[in-house]
Write a protein that holds these residues in place. Structure first.
Motif, PDB file in Angstrom:
ATOM      1  N   LEU A   1      38.765  44.079  35.175  1.00 57.47           N
ATOM      2  CA  LEU A   1      37.369  44.344  35.486  1.00 57.47           C
ATOM      3  C   LEU A   1      37.003  45.762  35.066  1.00 57.47           C
TER       4      LEU A   1
ATOM      5  N   ALA B   1      32.006  45.921  42.876  1.00 57.98           N
ATOM      6  CA  ALA B   1      32.526  45.234  44.065  1.00 57.98           C
ATOM      7  C   ALA B   1      32.093  43.768  44.064  1.00 57.98           C
TER       8      ALA B   1
ATOM      9  N   GLU C   1      34.243  41.925  41.588  1.00 57.23           N
ATOM     10  CA  GLU C   1      35.576  41.659  42.124  1.00 57.23           C
ATOM     11  C   GLU C   1      35.549  40.445  43.058  1.00 57.23           C
ATOM     12  N   GLN C   2      34.512  40.328  43.875  1.00 58.68           N
ATOM     13  CA  GLN C   2      34.388  39.150  44.741  1.00 58.68           C
ATOM     14  C   GLN C   2      34.307  37.872  43.924  1.00 58.68           C
TER      15      GLN C   2
ATOM     16  N   ARG D   1      37.778  37.057  42.200  1.00 56.51           N
ATOM     17  CA  ARG D   1      38.811  36.590  43.121  1.00 56.51           C
ATOM     18  C   ARG D   1      38.648  35.118  43.488  1.00 56.51           C
TER      19      ARG D   1
ATOM     20  N   ASP E   1      44.010  36.118  42.003  1.00 56.63           N
ATOM     21  CA  ASP E   1      44.278  37.363  42.720  1.00 56.63           C
ATOM     22  C   ASP E   1      44.899  38.414  41.815  1.00 56.63           C
TER      23      ASP E   1
ATOM     24  N   ILE F   1      44.034  40.667  39.743  1.00 57.11           N
ATOM     25  CA  ILE F   1      42.875  41.438  39.331  1.00 57.11           C
ATOM     26  C   ILE F   1      43.264  42.899  39.109  1.00 57.11           C
TER      27      ILE F   1
ATOM     28  N   ILE G   1      41.521  46.720  37.786  1.00 59.09           N
ATOM     29  CA  ILE G   1      40.244  47.400  37.603  1.00 59.09           C
ATOM     30  C   ILE G   1      40.485  48.729  36.908  1.00 59.09           C
TER      31      ILE G   1
ATOM     32  N   ARG H   1      44.016  49.627  40.585  1.00 56.50           N
ATOM     33  CA  ARG H   1      42.661  50.171  40.496  1.00 56.50           C
ATOM     34  C   ARG H   1      42.726  51.585  39.924  1.00 56.50           C
TER      35      ARG H   1
END
Length: 253
Positions: free
Chosen positions: A5, A17, A20-21, A24, A28, A30, A32, A61
């Protein structure tokens, strides 16, 4: 599925944010990597005249002191433990329609993914009104994001292409559906430049985002958004105007 992301609004942007929601809902795994500060309008620029610094916020992240293109490059080459299957950029605060894509850091981050041979999708939330800042509502993107992305995550796409998605400035239950459309056209010759004066008396100039004419041709992203639909536009990285090759070639024969 591994997803990277990014965005151009910065690592702390509400739209990231939201993205990301949405992501998901599919996996999972993920990662960033986004600019440390807002980089709207950065286009497909690279930082070449100063060092780029990367900050690790947690295991997956990261933020980068550079452009969206820098963030994708650092994400792929330094942050991640392997190449992602998909790069998602957004959800941008504001539209990326028509000619906006040539300025957009959001779309350019997806372009960098496409250049690396990775499936890349840019997502933007249109909003109405001025001066909303972080109060821009992302309800439409949040409610419709998975519906839009699900078909795009496995549909065959040619190399060096990407997909640009825009959600209209409507409540989620007022959106009429999804349209696959072509890129529209803005008349930027009518854009504004706002002049002001700083406390020391020197003039400054701020590029305005209002008073831009829209050409609502049939089958375009601009028309789809104006009629209450989510726009999905496939984009290609080959900017060659192929129809002109023969004529220009004859001029130099």
């Amino acid at each position: 599925m591994k997803i990277l992301l990014t965005n151009d609004d910065g690592i702390h942007a509400p739209g990231l944010a939201v993205l990301e929601q949405i992501a998901r809902q599919f996996t999972d795994d993920i990662w960033i990597c986004a600019p440390s500060e807002e980089q709207s309008g950065a286009g497909h620029s690279l930082t070449l005249t100063r060092p780029v610094r990367m900050r690790k916020h947690d295991e997956r992240r990261f933020s980068v002191s550079g452009t969206p293109t820098d963030a994708v490059t650092m994400g792929l080459r330094k942050a991640m433990d392997g190449m992602p299957d998909v790069i998602l950029s957004g959800v941008n605060r504001g539209a990326n329609l028509a000619d906006d894509i040539t300025y957009s850091g959001t779309v350019s981050a997806a372009i960098e993914g496409a250049l690396a041979g990775i499936r890349a999708i840019a997502l933007s939330q249109v909003y109405a009104g001025e001066g909303m800042g972080d109060a821009v509502p992302f309800d439409a993107a949040l409610a419709w994001g998975t519906k839009v992305l699900a078909p795009l995550l496995d549909v065959p796409l040619p190399k060096r292409t990407l997909v640009n998605v825009n959600f209209p400035a409507l409540p989620a239950d007022a959106i009429k559906g999804i349209r696959v459309v072509r890129q529209g056209f803005h008349d930027y010759s009518r854009g504004t430049v706002v002049e002001g004066r700083d406390p020391r008396g020197y003039p400054y100039y701020w590029f305005g985002l209002d008073s831009i004419e829209h050409t609502l041709d049939h089958g375009t992203d601009l028309e789809a958004i104006s009629e209450g639909y989510i726009s999905v536009t496939p984009l290609q990285l080959d900017l060659t105007h192929h129809a002109s090759l023969g004529d220009l070639g004859e001029r130099f024969a």
